[in-house]
Design an enzyme around this catalytic site. Structure first.
Site, PDB file in Angstrom:
ATOM      1  N   ARG A 180       0.704  -1.509  -0.466  1.00  0.00           N
ATOM      2  CA  ARG A 180      -0.160  -0.296   0.033  1.00  0.00           C
ATOM      3  C   ARG A 180       0.925   1.175  -0.068  1.00  0.00           C
ATOM      4  NH1 ARG A 180      -4.470  -0.103   4.202  1.00  0.00           N
ATOM      5  NH2 ARG A 180      -5.035   1.779   2.936  1.00  0.00           N
ATOM      6  N   CYS A 238      -1.113   5.916   9.126  1.00  0.00           N
ATOM      7  CA  CYS A 238      -1.434   4.339   8.635  1.00  0.00           C
ATOM      8  C   CYS A 238      -2.937   4.638   7.732  1.00  0.00           C
ATOM      9  CB  CYS A 238      -1.613   3.853   9.371  1.00  0.00           C
ATOM     10  SG  CYS A 238      -3.216   3.984  10.560  1.00  0.00           S
TER      11      CYS A 238
END
Length: 283
Positions: A180, A238
């Protein structure tokens, strides 16, 4: 004061004369939910069996505000958060222990919020519920009202501009999975990639196969290899401020203070004007 507690230590404290307040914050990030499938039901998991005396806390409703411009798990309204914590029996003068289903992310979110808003003694059960060897209860705990009144800290919190600045002047850690960060996949947010200058530091690498944190010395070595030194200002983000809290907790175990960008990638990537880096290079 340590930020984590073992199951055996917790059992001893619960059997003592001044047991801690115990919060069950079972929650799971569900990609299936983003596709319309039923979400994980933490309350049902709690009802099926929890550590005796634990009170269920709903991450989505009590540890975050509704999704919006500031991300999928923005800061909760502090008055509502305080009321939820008092209903759960949280008082400023009584220790709190938080656990989840073993991943540690949700428990860390509760730990971070309580710590940031001034509670002096909050710990996370290392390894979560799977580490517990005692009996479980199906009886819902109804504690006496607590007195905790949250007061946000002057430090420990980043917004988007602060995160961007810290990526240039200190170390900004990206706690998501490496793919990611690199922008190879993005199952939830508008676009993949990372904040320019951020360093990939998947929080899954802070724990062993049993889900428990690595020893403090090993964590310190890991963060040193990522550019963190004694005088480094450190921030973490995050996807939406949950797994990032787990990385802040890992840093705390290592003795390193760090700030959390709560909006994280879900907020950053929602604004097309913000720059996005891809690939393994931080820049």
């Amino acid at each position: 004061m340590t930020a984590i507690i073992t199951a055996s230590e917790l059992a001893q404290e619960l059997a003592g004369g001044a047991p801690p307040v115990l919060l069950d914050v079972r929650w799971q990030l569900s990609v299936a939910k983003a596709a319309g499938a039923p979400a994980f039901d933490g309350r049902a998991a709690y009802a099926a069996g929890h550590i005796p005396g634990a009170v269920f806390v709903d991450l989505d409703r009590e540890l975050a505000a509704a999704p919006g411009a500031h991300g999928r798990h923005p800061l909760p309204d502090l008055a509502e958060f305080g009321a939820a914590m008092r209903r759960a029996g949280v008082s400023a003068g009584r220790p709190v222990v938080v656990y989840d289903g073993g991943q540690g992310w949700a428990a860390a979110r509760a730990w971070w919020l309580l710590s940031w808003t001034g509670h002096p003694d909050v710990r996370v059960l290392d390894g979560g519920l799977p580490s517990w060897r005692g009996a479980l209860s199906t009886e819902e705990a109804v504690p006496a009202e607590g007195d905790f009144a949250p007061v946000p800290g002057a430090a420990g919190l980043l917004d988007a501009d602060g995160a961007a600045a810290l990526a240039r002047t200190g170390v900004l850690l990206d706690a998501r999975a490496g793919e990611r960060y690199r922008g190879e996949v993005e199952p939830i947010d508008r676009v993949g990639g990372h904040i320019p200058g951020a360093v990939s530091a998947p929080t899954t690498e802070n724990v062993g196969p049993d889900g428990r944190f690595l020893p403090a010395a090993e964590l310190r070595d890991r963060f040193k290899a990522l550019g963190v030194s004694e005088d480094t200002e450190v921030g973490v983000y995050c996807g939406s401020g949950v797994s990032g809290a787990h990385e802040v907790l890992a840093l705390a175990v290592a003795g390193i203070p760090a700030a959390l960008y709560v909006g994280s990638w879900s907020e950053w990537s929602s604004d097309p004007s913000r720059p996005v880096a891809t690939g393994a290079d931080p820049q």
